[in-house]
Design a protein around this motif. Sequence first.
Motif, PDB file in Angstrom:
ATOM      1  N   LYS A  36       9.059   0.890  -9.899  1.00 38.91           N
ATOM      2  CA  LYS A  36       9.054   1.578  -8.603  1.00 38.91           C
ATOM      3  C   LYS A  36       9.560   3.005  -8.735  1.00 38.91           C
ATOM      4  O   LYS A  36       9.016   3.925  -8.126  1.00 38.91           O
ATOM      5  CB  LYS A  36       9.888   0.799  -7.589  1.00 38.91           C
ATOM      6  N   VAL A 345      -2.899  -4.758  -5.544  1.00 39.30           N
ATOM      7  CA  VAL A 345      -1.937  -3.660  -5.709  1.00 39.30           C
ATOM      8  C   VAL A 345      -1.816  -3.261  -7.178  1.00 39.30           C
ATOM      9  O   VAL A 345      -1.753  -2.067  -7.504  1.00 39.30           O
ATOM     10  CB  VAL A 345      -0.565  -4.033  -5.113  1.00 39.30           C
ATOM     11  N   TYR A 403       0.625   3.960  -1.100  1.00 43.06           N
ATOM     12  CA  TYR A 403       1.488   3.259  -2.045  1.00 43.06           C
ATOM     13  C   TYR A 403       2.955   3.509  -1.695  1.00 43.06           C
ATOM     14  O   TYR A 403       3.768   2.573  -1.668  1.00 43.06           O
ATOM     15  CB  TYR A 403       1.195   3.713  -3.488  1.00 43.06           C
ATOM     16  N   TYR A 407       4.558   0.098  -0.571  1.00 44.39           N
ATOM     17  CA  TYR A 407       4.938  -0.641  -1.785  1.00 44.39           C
ATOM     18  C   TYR A 407       6.145  -0.062  -2.526  1.00 44.39           C
ATOM     19  O   TYR A 407       6.492  -0.536  -3.603  1.00 44.39           O
ATOM     20  CB  TYR A 407       3.734  -0.763  -2.716  1.00 44.39           C
TER      21      TYR A 407
END
Length: 408
Positions: A36, A345, A403, A407
């Motif tokens: 991330k 994803v 994104y 996410y």
Amino acid sequence: MKQPVPKESVLKVLLCLLMTCSIFAQDKSLEKTFSKDEMSQLIDEQFRFAAQQYKLLDKNVAADRMPVTFNQKENKVTTSDTKWWCSGFFPGTLLYIYEYTQDAEIKAEAEKRLAILEKEKHYTGNHDLGFMMYCSFGNAYRLFGKPEDKATINTAAASLATRYRPSIKAIQSWDGSKNFKCPVIIDNMMNLELLSWATDNGADPKFKEIAITHANTTIKNHFRPDYSSYHVLDYDLETGKVLRKVTWQGAADSSAWARGQAWGLYGYTMMYRFTKDKNYLKQAKNIAKFILNNPNLPADKIPYWDFNAPNIPNAFRDASAASIMASALLELGQYANKKEKKEYVDTAQKMIQSLASDKYRAKLGENGGFLLMHSVGALPFNSEVDVPLTYADYYFLEALLRYKKWYL
């Protein structure tokens, strides 16, 4: 006795090894799944780059024109008037850049381009009002909430609705010509967003009704059993019957033109957002299945310009198709179960990583100011082949924003 190896040969071998290692390292880096934090850094870097590049692009385009692509041989940006179907992508991309960076100079340039585009709200020459007016004024209204921008969107929706043909239960894409009587193309799915949004925000209910009817007709007629899509259907306006199922920009009538598959994926995902009709969600998932399980989808997930291109693996790639697919898959992930969501994803992330790599993204100050290289417009006409395109940049940045929002 062995002859000594010339120094030049040793140097050549070492150079080849270094180049091989470099290529291998780049390929291996794309195999890695980013964390991330790494994705956050990637997104931040892409937008900082985009702000710089698009200031350059803006300088390369006259104040009354819109960019189309970059002509490398002539070292200049090719431009269009505001009636060109891509005219909304440049201001739309500027708005995406402003949304992330809050760069006042970028905002000012977006507003200047919106001002020259606004008159096209009355355009009825083809079906592309959604691309032209929603990707631009839709984003402007979302960000700034100006009533005049909403009025522009509603007027554009009314203009698009004039192209609805009750006899075929669809919106006619292009006017009749020597090539087609009443053509409807898969790209038209994208323009349904303009109609649906307008109705949902207080405009005429018939706009969304037209969008739904068109989407239903497209499911019925445009898709093959494997959920790949034809590009163009030619209708008989009197009987409503389909006369031909052909291509205009793909490799063959029976082939799966990559950007066409992307339009379908994005279009049905978007129509599910507006209607919550499970038939649209099912259609989107089946199109995704066709794309993601296709044996001709490369390892880096950037598709060839056509899934059935005759010279695969030496066929041109299409970064624009990948950008659209990535953005669509990220939204589809919002409506999927846990297993499907991971696949959508993860694939979108892979596409983003590939597009952001040196293989597809330009260097600062190059590419005329465009972000991405290696898109394909219409290869059968040798038009816009292996070049940057405005919509590739637009959907790439949209995917990055999605994104980050959903996410990270």
